[in-house]
Each structure stands twice: as structure tokens, then as C-alpha cells.
Design an enzyme around this catalytic site. Structure first.
Site, PDB file in Angstrom:
ATOM      1  N   GLU A 195      75.566 -10.526  54.308  1.00 32.43           N
ATOM      2  CA  GLU A 195      76.315 -10.854  53.089  1.00 32.43           C
ATOM      3  C   GLU A 195      76.834  -9.618  52.361  1.00 32.43           C
ATOM      4  OE1 GLU A 195      73.200 -12.635  50.791  1.00 32.43           O
ATOM      5  OE2 GLU A 195      73.151 -14.465  51.961  1.00 32.43           O
ATOM      6  N   PRO A 196      77.659  -8.820  52.989  1.00 31.20           N
ATOM      7  CA  PRO A 196      78.139  -7.624  52.301  1.00 31.20           C
ATOM      8  C   PRO A 196      79.158  -7.955  51.221  1.00 31.20           C
ATOM      9  CG  PRO A 196      79.193  -7.801  54.448  1.00 31.20           C
ATOM     10  CD  PRO A 196      78.280  -8.988  54.320  1.00 31.20           C
ATOM     11  N   ARG A 222      80.034  -5.152  48.228  1.00 28.39           N
ATOM     12  CA  ARG A 222      80.553  -3.822  47.935  1.00 28.39           C
ATOM     13  C   ARG A 222      81.090  -3.108  49.175  1.00 28.39           C
ATOM     14  NH1 ARG A 222      78.302  -1.022  43.659  1.00 28.39           N
ATOM     15  NH2 ARG A 222      76.501  -2.377  43.887  1.00 28.39           N
ATOM     16  N   CYS A 227      85.227  -0.070  20.822  1.00 27.12           N
ATOM     17  CA  CYS A 227      84.385   0.434  19.753  1.00 27.12           C
ATOM     18  C   CYS A 227      82.910   0.432  20.149  1.00 27.12           C
ATOM     19  CB  CYS A 227      84.585  -0.414  18.511  1.00 27.12           C
ATOM     20  SG  CYS A 227      86.323  -0.598  18.132  1.00 27.12           S
TER      21      CYS A 227
HETATM   22  C1  LIG Z   1      74.992  -9.431  45.197  1.00 27.10           C
HETATM   23  C2  LIG Z   1      74.506 -10.050  46.436  1.00 27.10           C
HETATM   24  C3  LIG Z   1      75.035  -9.657  47.673  1.00 27.10           C
HETATM   25  C4  LIG Z   1      76.056  -8.563  47.822  1.00 27.10           C
HETATM   26  O1  LIG Z   1      75.572  -7.328  47.445  1.00 27.10           O
HETATM   27  P1  LIG Z   1      76.407  -6.010  47.787  1.00 27.10           P
HETATM   28  O2  LIG Z   1      75.535  -4.915  47.307  1.00 27.10           O
HETATM   29  O3  LIG Z   1      77.688  -6.077  47.054  1.00 27.10           O
HETATM   30  O4  LIG Z   1      76.595  -5.982  49.259  1.00 27.10           O
HETATM   31  C5  LIG Z   1      74.605 -10.322  48.791  1.00 27.10           C
HETATM   32  N1  LIG Z   1      73.683 -11.313  48.717  1.00 27.10           N
HETATM   33  C6  LIG Z   1      73.134 -11.706  47.546  1.00 27.10           C
HETATM   34  C7  LIG Z   1      72.147 -12.798  47.529  1.00 27.10           C
HETATM   35  C8  LIG Z   1      73.534 -11.091  46.371  1.00 27.10           C
HETATM   36  O5  LIG Z   1      72.997 -11.469  45.212  1.00 27.10           O
END
Ligand SMILES: *Cc1c(COP(=O)(O)O)cnc(C)c1O
Length: 412
Positions: free
Chosen positions: A259-260, A262, A330
Site C-alpha cells: 500500500e504505498p 508517498r 497568522c
Molecule cells: C498512510 C497509510 C499508508 C501509506 O503510507 P505511505 O507512507 O504514504 O506509504 C498505507 N497503509 C495504511 C494503512 C496507511 O494508513
């Protein structure tokens, strides 16, 4: 080469600009790294949930990792098939769970016993078994910023291994639940492989013991978290990352889900901003720009660093000095960079804040009644607007309720 100055002129600033070809490269790198196995890359929408970005990833074969029903709807709208969508998050509401079951997505990642029971109840009402996976908290220090660490018992995410086991047994005994996967996600912006490797091994052990109990898992979901280089961080190589996971999975015939967020979009984006003023308070130099913490919250929220480059400068003087780049909001935490070296700047100069593709626009707010920036994407020289700059009318249209009442009373 992209003509950033021209983009800034055409679409005004602050402006997010994304390179779709870069996203393609990153997607292929991670997909390819797992080629020895069946795998599904589920892009974590929260990193950047613009429909056009999601659609681009959908065309590459990506699935989606969603953390609200709103994100599930975005994923579907952008063309991600339901059988590639997973739904995670510690606090899903009844309505979100019911809609997710109704939408027939791949599975829900469950984060507590109480949630599992809610899901069972709602699946029974819907007369539709719910596919689930348990998010296990492996209690491993991911060695990242404490705000983005999620795999320690002190973090709110997931359940411990023993609890996970009893949840799988509960699911096995319920006609309304179907446990299809096992999940962990230890944190974000990870720069070391070792914690991921340890987590994968721990969870693989659990998967073995579940299979021994005839719990028929199909998916091994390793979460996201691969970091990118904002300044001088070391990087996790996708191939070595995949090898570490595959090593842990020895003897388990499971499809890998990754699940990438970033990693896929972070480096693809920049935030263009125009200089408004320079000022000096005593010895301190400030460059005041038209982007602010509401547009890019990471510096204020995590003390994150983003490199800043000049796109256009009127002055010929190249003598650099230290300054803070700050926005108009601000708040003293409204900065985009601190103590960086920049040449003299004046109104109308254009700066580029780099690596802003992830957790930039998706975290943007309207604080100070600032309008959210526009977004454009480019691929092979073709530039497209993918989100209009917000207008004040867009922003206040849902707030005029009492004003309307008053007006209609006045008219009587
Ligand atoms: C935020 C998140 C991701 C993605 O994280 P990255 O650091 O952007 O790769 C994947 N899985 C879950 C469950 C998340 O909460």
C-alpha cells in the site's frame, strides 16, 4: 522540460504541479520488484486523492487503500475496480462499514475486536458476508518520526498478535465474516528495511499458525511506508524491500498486497509559489510567499524539510544568505522552510517547493479563509489542469443557511 514559470503565469500561484510519468516509473518499480509472486499494489489514496492522479494509477493496474468511505467513493469514481479496493482505519463508522459491504470491495482491514463485532452485525443485516483482514500491530519501532509511527503498542493502530488470533477464530466461526487477509503497516517515511523485515517475519509466523487452524488466508498485506528523499535520508530500494518480504513469506502461498502512498506520488509533485515580500527583523531574514501551511502542512506538522529552488528571479545578484520561507497565515508555525540559503528575492519571483506530491494537497485546509490551490499534471509535454483553484463562492456556499433564513424573513 516543464516550463514552471509559464505554468505559474498561466495558472497563478500557489500551484501544485505533478509529473505523471514519474508516478508511472515508481509504480512499475514497485510492481516489478514483486514480480516473483502474485501481487496487488494498492495506492494509499490519502497521500494525494486527486481523481486524475488516482485514475492515472488505475490505468497502470493499481488498486486502492482507502481510510474513509469518501476515499472508497473516490477510488470507484476514478476507475479502480471494486475487487482492488481495501478499506483501513481505526474508526470506521457503522454507515461507512455498511456502505463498504454494499460496495463489495476486496476487504476491510479491521483494527479492534469491537470493530470486528460491528462488522459481523452489519454484514448480517446486509445479508452479505464481509471479507476482512486483521491489522496486526507487531510492536516494532519503525525508526521514523513519532507522529508517523504506527506499529508500536503505544500507537492506536491494530491489535496485538494474541488478540488477532482470537479475532480470526471468531471470524472463522461466524457465517457473516470471511477472513481473507492479514495486514500490518508500521509507519510512514521509513528509511530502514530492518523494521519492515522483522514485522513481515512476525506476521508471517502468525499467518502460518492461522493456516494450521484452517483459516484460509489469501492476502498478505504489508502496508505502505516506503520513504522518499526530502533532504539526505537513506532510501529503501524497492527490489530489496520486496526481497525482504518475499523472504519472510517462504512457504506461504499468499498474494502480496502493498500500500504505498508517498513512494508513488511524493517526488512527482512540486508546489509553485510566488514571493510577496522580503523583510528583516533585526538580523533575521524572512521571505514571505503566497503559499502557506494551509497549502502544505508538513513543515508545520512534522517539522518536515522540503528543498526549495528558484524558478524565476528578477535580481542578478547571486549572493545567498540564510532565511526562513514563510506564508501569510497568522501562526508562527506557518513556515515552509527554516534557515535555508537563498539569493535576494523580491515580489514576483517564483519558487518551487520540491517533493510536495504526497500529503501536500490532500492535507490542505482553508484556514484563514485561504482558497485551496489549483493542481495541474503533465505527461510527455502535455499539461492539464486537474483541479480548479477554489473560489470564495465554492468555499462559503454551504454556510449561508441563516443568512438565507434572515433574508426570506425580511422579505415577508
Ligand atoms: C498512510 C497509510 C499508508 C501509506 O503510507 P505511505 O507512507 O504514504 O506509504 C498505507 N497503509 C495504511 C494503512 C496507511 O494508513
Amino acid at each position: 522540460m516543464v516550463d514552471y514559470l509559464n505554468l505559474a503565469k498561466t495558472y497563478q500561484t500557489p500551484l501544485y504541479v505533478y509529473d505523471l510519468a514519474h508516478i508511472t516509473d515508481k509504480f512499475c518499480a514497485i510492481k516489478d520488484a514483486f514480480r516473483a509472486r502474485k501481487s496487488l499494489i494498492c495506492y494509499a489514496l490519502k497521500a494525494n486523492s486527486n481523481l486524475s492522479i488516482i485514475h492515472h494509477l488505475a490505468t497502470l493496474g493499481s488498486g486502492a487503500d482507502c481510510v474513509s468511505i469518501g476515499e472508497v467513493k473516490r477510488a470507484l469514481k476514478a476507475g479502480i475496480p471494486k475487487y482492488k479496493i481495501i478499506f483501513s482505519g481505526v474508526g470506521k463508522s457503522d454507515s461507512e462499514i455498511a456502505q463498504a459491504i454494499e460496495s463489495d470491495i476486496l476487504f476491510l482491514n479491521v483494527e479492534s475486536e469491537a470493530e470486528l463485532k460491528r462488522i459481523e452485525h452489519l454484514a448480517q443485516s446486509a445479508k452479505k458476508p464481509a471479507r476482512i483482514s486483521v491489522r496486526v500491530n507487531p510492536n516494532i519501532d519503525p525508526k521514523t518520526h513519532p507522529y508517523i509511527s504506527t506499529g508500536l503498542h503505544e500507537n492506536k493502530f491494530g491489535v496485538d498478535i494474541e488478540q488477532a488470533k482470537s479475532m480470526y477464530i471468531f471470524a472463522k466461526n461466524s457465517p457473516h465474516l470471511e477472513a481473507v487477509g492479514i495486514h500490518f503497516h508500521i509507519g510512514s517515511q521509513l528509511t530502514e528495511l530492518e523494521p519492515l523485515k522483522q514485522a513481515a517475519q512476525k506476521i508471517a509466523e502468525l499467518a502460518h499458525s492461522l493456516l494450521a487452524l484452517k483459516i484460509d488466508l489469501k492476502f498478505f498485506d504489508v502496508g505502505g511506508g516506503i520513504g522518499i528523499r526530502y533532504s539526505d535520508e537513506s532510501l529503501i530500494d524497492p527490489y530489496q524491500y520486496a526481497q525482504a518480504i518475499l523472504g519472510a513469506l517462504y512457504g506461504l502461498d499468499l498474494t502480496i498486497i502493498c500500500e504505498p502512498g508517498r513512494f508513488l506520488v511524493g517526488e512527482s509533485g512540486v508546489l509553485l509559489t510566488s514571493v510577496l515580500y522580503e523583510k528583516h527583523n533585526g538580523k533575521k531574514r524572512f521571505v514571505i510567499v503566497d503559499a502557506a501551511m494551509n497549502d502544505l502542512m508538513r513543515p508545520a506538522l512534522y517539522n518536515a524539510t522540503h528543498k526549495i529552488e528558484c524558478v524565476y528571479r528578477a535580481s542578478q545578484d547571486t549572493k545567498e544568505s540564510l532565511c526562513d520561507v514563510v506564508g501569510p497565515i497568522c501562526e508562527s508555525s506557518d513556515f515552509l522552510a527554516k534557515d535555508i540559503s537563498l539569493p535576494p528575492l523580491c515580489a514576483g519571483d517564483v519558487l518551487m517547493i520540491k517533493n510536495a506530491g504526497a500529503y501536500g494537497m490532500s492535507m490542505a485546509s482553508n484556514y484563514n479563509t485561504r482558497l485551496k490551490p489549483a493542481e495541474v499534471a503533465h505527461i510527455g509535454g502535455d499539461v492539464r489542469l486537474i483541479k480548479h483553484r477554489e473560489s470564495i463562492e465554492d468555499l462559503i456556499k454551504d454556510e449561508a443557511l441563516l443568512l438565507q433564513e434572515h433574508r426570506s424573513k425580511g422579505a415577508q
